[in-house]
Structures are given as structure tokens and as C-alpha cells.
Enzyme design. Structure first.
Site, PDB file in Angstrom:
ATOM      1  N   GLY A 209       0.839  -1.202   0.000  1.00 11.75           N
ATOM      2  CA  GLY A 209       0.000   0.000   0.000  1.00 11.75           C
ATOM      3  C   GLY A 209       0.864   1.237   0.000  1.00 11.75           C
TER       4      GLY A 209
ATOM      5  CB  VAL B 278      -0.825   3.000   5.476  1.00 12.76           C
ATOM      6  CG1 VAL B 278      -1.226   1.788   6.290  1.00 12.76           C
ATOM      7  CG2 VAL B 278      -2.002   3.973   5.392  1.00 12.76           C
ATOM      8  N   GLY B 279       2.477   2.630   5.348  1.00 16.66           N
ATOM      9  CA  GLY B 279       3.665   1.791   5.522  1.00 16.66           C
ATOM     10  C   GLY B 279       4.439   2.178   6.778  1.00 16.66           C
TER      11      GLY B 279
ATOM     12  CD  GLU C 113       6.545  -5.893  -2.506  1.00 19.16           C
ATOM     13  OE1 GLU C 113       6.860  -4.918  -3.212  1.00 19.16           O
ATOM     14  OE2 GLU C 113       7.074  -7.007  -2.610  1.00 19.16           O
TER      15      GLU C 113
ATOM     16  CB  CYS D 273       2.793  -0.191  -7.149  1.00 21.55           C
ATOM     17  SG  CYS D 273       2.955  -1.828  -7.875  1.00 21.55           S
TER      18      CYS D 273
HETATM   19  P1  NAD Z   1      -5.623   1.179   0.650  1.00 18.37           P
HETATM   20  O1  NAD Z   1      -6.215   2.535   0.922  1.00 18.37           O
HETATM   21  O2  NAD Z   1      -6.509   0.059   0.310  1.00 18.37           O
HETATM   22  O3  NAD Z   1      -4.738   0.825   1.929  1.00 18.37           O
HETATM   23  C1  NAD Z   1      -3.930  -0.334   1.978  1.00 18.37           C
HETATM   24  C2  NAD Z   1      -4.277  -1.123   3.227  1.00 18.37           C
HETATM   25  O4  NAD Z   1      -3.894  -0.368   4.379  1.00 18.37           O
HETATM   26  C3  NAD Z   1      -5.760  -1.433   3.350  1.00 18.37           C
HETATM   27  O5  NAD Z   1      -5.937  -2.797   3.666  1.00 18.37           O
HETATM   28  C4  NAD Z   1      -6.221  -0.493   4.454  1.00 18.37           C
HETATM   29  O6  NAD Z   1      -7.271  -1.036   5.232  1.00 18.37           O
HETATM   30  C5  NAD Z   1      -4.973  -0.321   5.298  1.00 18.37           C
HETATM   31  N1  NAD Z   1      -4.946   0.972   5.981  1.00 18.37           N
HETATM   32  C6  NAD Z   1      -5.349   2.172   5.468  1.00 18.37           C
HETATM   33  N2  NAD Z   1      -5.150   3.141   6.393  1.00 18.37           N
HETATM   34  C7  NAD Z   1      -4.629   2.542   7.481  1.00 18.37           C
HETATM   35  C8  NAD Z   1      -4.204   3.022   8.769  1.00 18.37           C
HETATM   36  N3  NAD Z   1      -4.295   4.314   9.098  1.00 18.37           N
HETATM   37  N4  NAD Z   1      -3.713   2.116   9.646  1.00 18.37           N
HETATM   38  C9  NAD Z   1      -3.629   0.819   9.328  1.00 18.37           C
HETATM   39  N5  NAD Z   1      -4.014   0.312   8.123  1.00 18.37           N
HETATM   40  C10 NAD Z   1      -4.498   1.159   7.222  1.00 18.37           C
HETATM   41  O7  NAD Z   1      -4.569   1.249  -0.538  1.00 18.37           O
HETATM   42  P2  NAD Z   1      -3.522   2.373  -0.908  1.00 18.37           P
HETATM   43  O8  NAD Z   1      -2.502   2.513   0.166  1.00 18.37           O
HETATM   44  O9  NAD Z   1      -4.186   3.582  -1.422  1.00 18.37           O
HETATM   45  O10 NAD Z   1      -2.868   1.607  -2.175  1.00 18.37           O
HETATM   46  C11 NAD Z   1      -2.229   2.273  -3.180  1.00 18.37           C
HETATM   47  C12 NAD Z   1      -0.749   2.416  -2.858  1.00 18.37           C
HETATM   48  O11 NAD Z   1      -0.175   1.115  -2.794  1.00 18.37           O
HETATM   49  C13 NAD Z   1       0.025   3.149  -3.922  1.00 18.37           C
HETATM   50  O12 NAD Z   1       0.974   3.979  -3.306  1.00 18.37           O
HETATM   51  C14 NAD Z   1       0.722   2.024  -4.680  1.00 18.37           C
HETATM   52  O13 NAD Z   1       1.896   2.426  -5.335  1.00 18.37           O
HETATM   53  C15 NAD Z   1       0.996   1.046  -3.578  1.00 18.37           C
HETATM   54  N6  NAD Z   1       1.124  -0.311  -4.127  1.00 18.37           N
HETATM   55  C16 NAD Z   1       2.329  -0.930  -4.055  1.00 18.37           C
HETATM   56  C17 NAD Z   1       2.488  -2.194  -4.625  1.00 18.37           C
HETATM   57  C18 NAD Z   1       3.807  -2.918  -4.601  1.00 18.37           C
HETATM   58  O14 NAD Z   1       3.818  -4.106  -4.901  1.00 18.37           O
HETATM   59  N7  NAD Z   1       4.894  -2.272  -4.279  1.00 18.37           N
HETATM   60  C19 NAD Z   1       1.395  -2.812  -5.230  1.00 18.37           C
HETATM   61  C20 NAD Z   1       0.176  -2.140  -5.264  1.00 18.37           C
HETATM   62  C21 NAD Z   1       0.051  -0.894  -4.693  1.00 18.37           C
END
Ligand code: NAD
Length: 473
Positions: A196, A200-201, A218, A252
Site C-alpha cells: 500500500g 500507512v507503511g 511493498e 504501483c
Molecule cells: P488502501 O487505501 O486500500 O490501503 C492499503 C491497506 O492499508 C488497506 O488494507 C487499508 O485497510 C490499510 N490501511 C489504510 N489506512 C490505514 C491506517 N491508518 N492504519 C492501518 N491500516 C491502514 O490502498 P492504498 O494505500 O491507497 O494503495 C495504493 C498504494 O499502494 C500506492 O501507493 C501504490 O503504489 C501502492 N502499491 C504498491 C504495490 C507494490 O507491490 N509495491 C502494489 C500495489 C500498490
């Protein structure tokens, strides 16, 4: 289709964690025949329910059927089945050559780390939920899987299917939003695999640090594209727009912006426009087009906001439909500091940044945090070597975009701001595996251990001092 997603009650989460730990302690997930059977079940879950899953993904993201098959279903069904076939090879203990001490029986045992937590995002809701799970099952780790609440239809279908195919004493899907995920992150896991955004990471990494839990992150970021002026602009245009058009740019790994020597900008832009007319003859937003939609109105407004503030020139696209359709849009003459370069665009906007030459493009790349993938279009072998040696990123792909995700035998992962850790093939297995070295000293070997016992003899000190040699240059 109903978008209602039933969240797992928060007070059940600790119980689920305990159940999975009890299963792990019982040794149930260890035998290879168990792992093989669960992997084949996972493959069947995808293959036998392709219609229900596709319908859900279409409801969430309006992804074209070809993209669903190519990027979500086929790779996941195939990789789970391939992992089942590879278990013997992957799990075989290794015997390192231990010079002079062959009798010690030094063995690298590949043991499961324990109970894993997998947190997935919305953009590839099937792939990014199942891909890490393949690694966890192959390694013998039970897992809680938390898909994204933003893809309510897909997460609901997966929640219905998982217990029908997988052993619920070891694999449980938890649905929920921030409160549920926050609660999950308080528990002591043996590995956390998060895909994600980087904000959040950081929350995940902080929570994991409290328990010293190993993590895979990731993440995303900006994936720049360097274009050598000598490269064929028509091929570059087609291959850049392939990666930008998939899932309406919500990848991503999508090319974020293009760095092209200024004298070639017009030729590249013409080629990009011609390609978009070929890809979407009636316009990308027409019903006849194979082109996805933005996940939700919030992201639609975020992307529109970036476009409104850009100082670049919109030379193609810009049309919208409702609150989720954005046409692939080319913006030229984009300069450092522009709204389109603030963050990962994660949408179908392609900024073209003119630079003096390829060296300036390399300097540009190095001013930013490490990309998940750096792209470069060039046939010049010396330039390829230069880019490899003088930049850094999660991965480096020459002369196409997105295709590194199809090279399943190679590790995929970020570097620095784009994350750390790997997945795909054996690398997903390794992520959930601990290398536990064992050594078994025969009782009749006393010569070497013998002279290390107290009282220490001066003769041994003298011998070791003499043996200490600086290496010859
Ligand atoms: P998202 O909003 O679905 O969040 C990802 C997860 O984090 C979800 O399961 C969500 O419930 C959880 N989450 C959200 N906020 C949180 C918090 N405050 N505390 C704990 N958990 C929380 O998805 P996103 O982050 O918008 O996804 C898109 C991002 O992911 C982009 O930056 C994209 O580049 C990255 N991504 C990376 C890869 C990779 O393989 N490197 C693949 C796909 C997406």
C-alpha cells in the site's frame, strides 16, 4: 451487486490470532502435503470462481476482462499451482561447505517464521491479496489476510470463498477498515506483509517495531521513465502507454512521468497521441473502449486537483465522465515543482518533462527517493550500463513498462521509500521462511573444541597470533 462489506468484529481479532497460533504450534501447517493441498485449493479458488471474482472486480474498478485475466486471475491461479510443484525444491535443507569441519553436520533448515499478517490495497485486489498468501502457505505459515475496504465487492467475494477452499484453522480473511487494521497491528505477528502507500507503511513499520516483527513493505512512489533521443519514439510511446493505461494508471509500477531530451519532446508527444487514438479509437471513456475507471470519487477529485494546478500544457485528453472516468491525459513541458510531480500520480495522467540530455535525466532521478521501478528506453548498451551503475531503485526495466511483474522467477520489491523485501516465485516463499542453521558436533571430535577450553594455553594464543595474516592485495 451489493457493495455492502461486513467487517469482522474487532473483539474477534485476538481470538483469530490465538487460533492461528494454536494451529501453528500443533505443527499442522508443516507437512509438505498439507501446504501442497492448500496451494492447490487456492489455485482452484481462483480458477473455479473466475466469473464471480471478475464481476466483483468490474463492480469495484471497471477493469476490462482481459486485464482481470492477465493481471489478477491467471497469474494467481498459475503461481499457486507452480508453488505447489516447487515445494520439495524450495524447502530442501542446504548443507554449506564448512571448510575443515565437515563432520559437524552444519545444516541450513528452512523453517516457517510463524503466523503472518497480510494487509493488501485496492488497486489489484485479487493479485495483491493472494500473491503474499502463496508465499505464506508455501513456507508453512498460517496467515490472516486483510484485503482493502475500498474494493468492497472483491473483498466480500473473497471473504465468502476463502473458508470454502482453505483450512480456516490456519487461513482467515478479516475484513475491515482503519480501526480493524489498527487492532490487528497491535498483536504480535511473526511476519507482516503490507502492500500500500508509504504513509500507512510507516504506521505498519512503527507497530511492527514494538514487537520486533519482521516486515515486508511493498510501497509505491514515482516510477520515472528516461528516454534516449536515439530510441524509436513510436515503440516507446506504445510501451509507455501500455503501462499507464492498465487499470487507468492505478498501478504501483505505472510510469509516473517521462524525462525526454527537449529536442525529442514533440516527436514523442505526437507518437503518444497517435498511440492513444489507436488504443481507444472512439475515445477511452466510450462504452466500446477497454479502459478502467478510478476507484472512487475521492481519488477522482485528487487527480483532477493535480491537473487543475499543473503549469504544463495539456496536449491530449483531459475529458472526464461522472465521478470516476478520467481519459488518458498527456501534459507536456512539465517542470520541477509542478503539481503533477509532487507525489505518485496513481492515475492516467502522463507528464512529459523536457531535459537537456540523458545525463540530466539521470541526475533528476537521483534527486528523488528510490522508485519502485526505473524505466529507460534505449538500445545503447553503454547507456544501459551507466543507468544501472549510476541510479538505484527497486527494479530497472529497459524498453517496456510493467513487464517486470510478469518475470515471476525474479524477485520483485522496492528499495528505500518504495519499500523493502521481495515477492514472486521462490522469493515469496523466502519472505516467510527463517533460515535456521543447525550444527551437530560429534562427541568424538575433540581436537578443535579441546584447545578452546579453559585454562587457555599460551601455545594456542601464540599459534592463533601467528595464523592472523592480513590478506595480500
Ligand atoms: P488502501 O487505501 O486500500 O490501503 C492499503 C491497506 O492499508 C488497506 O488494507 C487499508 O485497510 C490499510 N490501511 C489504510 N489506512 C490505514 C491506517 N491508518 N492504519 C492501518 N491500516 C491502514 O490502498 P492504498 O494505500 O491507497 O494503495 C495504493 C498504494 O499502494 C500506492 O501507493 C501504490 O503504489 C501502492 N502499491 C504498491 C504495490 C507494490 O507491490 N509495491 C502494489 C500495489 C500498490
Amino acid at each position: 451487486m451489493s457493495t455492502e462489506l461486513k467487517y469482522t468484529p474487532i473483539d474477534q481479532l485476538a481470538k483469530i490470532h490465538e487460533t492461528l497460533n494454536a494451529t501453528f504450534r500443533s505443527g499442522k501447517t508443516l507437512p509438505l502435503h498439507y501446504r501442497r493441498q492448500q496451494l492447490l485449493q487456492l489455485s482452484r479458488l481462483v480458477a473455479e470462481n473466475k466469473d464471480a471474482i471478475s464481476t466483483a472486480v468490474i463492480a469495484d474498478l471497471a477493469k476490462p476482462q482481459l486485464e482481470i485475466l492477465m493481471t489478477e486471475l491467471v497469474p494467481m491461479a498459475t503461481r499457486a499451482a507452480d508453488a505447489a510443484k516447487s515445494l520439495e525444491e524450495w524447502t530442501a535443507p542446504e548443507k554449506p561447505a564448512v571448510a575443515g569441519h565437515e563432520s559437524w553436520n552444519v545444516t541450513v533448515n528452512k523453517v516457517p517464521k510463524g503466523v503472518a499478517l497480510i494487509i493488501s490495497p485496492w488497486n489489484y485486489p485479487v493479485h495483491l491479496t493472494i500473491s503474499p498468501l502463496i508465499g505464506a502457505i508455501a513456507a508453512g505459515c498460517p496467515a490472516v489476510i486483510k484485503p482493502s475496504e475500498n474494493t468492497a465487492n472483491t473483498s466480500r467475494v473473497l471473504a465468502e470463498l476463502f473458508p470454502k477452499y482453505l483450512d480456516t484453522s490456519a487461513y482467515q480473511l478479516v475484513n475491515g477498515g482503519v480501526p480493524e487494521t489498527t487492532e490487528l497491528l497491535k498483536l504480535p505477528w511473526d511476519h507482516i506483509f503490507y502492500t500500500g502507500n508509504g504513509t500507512v507503511g510507516r504506521i505498519v513499520a512503527t507497530a511492527a517495531a514494538k514487537h520486533l516483527t519482521p516486515i515486508t513493505l511493498e510501497l509505491g512512489g514515482q516510477c520515472p521513465v528516461i528516454v534516449d533521443p536515439a530510441y524509436d519514439m513510436k515503440i516507446a510511446a506504445k510501451r509507455i502507454l501500455f503501462g499507464k493505461g492498465l487499470n487507468a494508471g492505478q498501478i504501483c509500477n505505472a510510469p509516473n512521468h517521462v524525462l525526454v531530451p527537449v529536442e525529442k519532446q514533440a516527436e514523442l508527444v505526437d507518437a503518444l497521441k497517435a498511440t492513444l487514438k489507436e488504443f481507444y479509437p472512439n475515445g477511452a471513456l466510450d462504452k466500446s473502449s477497454t479502459y478502467g475507471r478510478i476507484i472512487n470519487p475521492n481519488h477522482f477529485r485528487r487527480i483532477q486537483g493535480l491537473l487543475k494546478r499543473t503549469q504544463g500544457e495539456i496536449v491530449f485528453g483531459g475529458a472526464v465522465e461522472g465521478e470516476r472516468g478520467i481519459e488518458p491525459t498527456i501534459v507536456q513541458n512539465v517542470k520541477a515543482g509542478d503539481s503533477l510531480l509532487e507525489d505518485e500520480i496513481f492515475g492516467p495522467i502522463l507528464p512529459i518533462v523536457p531535459v537537456a540530455n540523458v545525463d540530466e535525466a539521470i541526475e533528476w532521478v537521483n534527486r528523488f527517493p528510490h522508485a519502485l521501478t526505473l524505466y529507460a528506453f534505449t538500445e545503447d548498451e553503454a547507456l544501459k550500463k551507466k543507468i544501472l551503475a549510476h541510479t538505484n531503485s527497486g527494479g530497472l526495466t529497459f524498453n517496456h513498462t510493467f513487464m517486470n511483474l510478469a518475470a515471476d522467477e525474479a524477485p520483485f520489491g522496492g528499495h528505500g521509500a518504495s519499500g523493502h523485501g521481495y515477492q514472486h516465485g521462490v522469493y515469496s516463499y523466502k519472505t516467510f521462511t527463517h533460515l535456521r542453521t543447525s550444527l551437530d558436533m560429534p562427541s568424538d571430535v575433540e581436537a578443535f573444541p579441546g584447545f578452546t577450553y579453559a585454562p587457555y594455553a599460551q601455545g594456542v594464543v601464540d599459534y592463533l597470533s601467528q595464523a592472523l595474516e592480513a590478506p595480500a592485495s
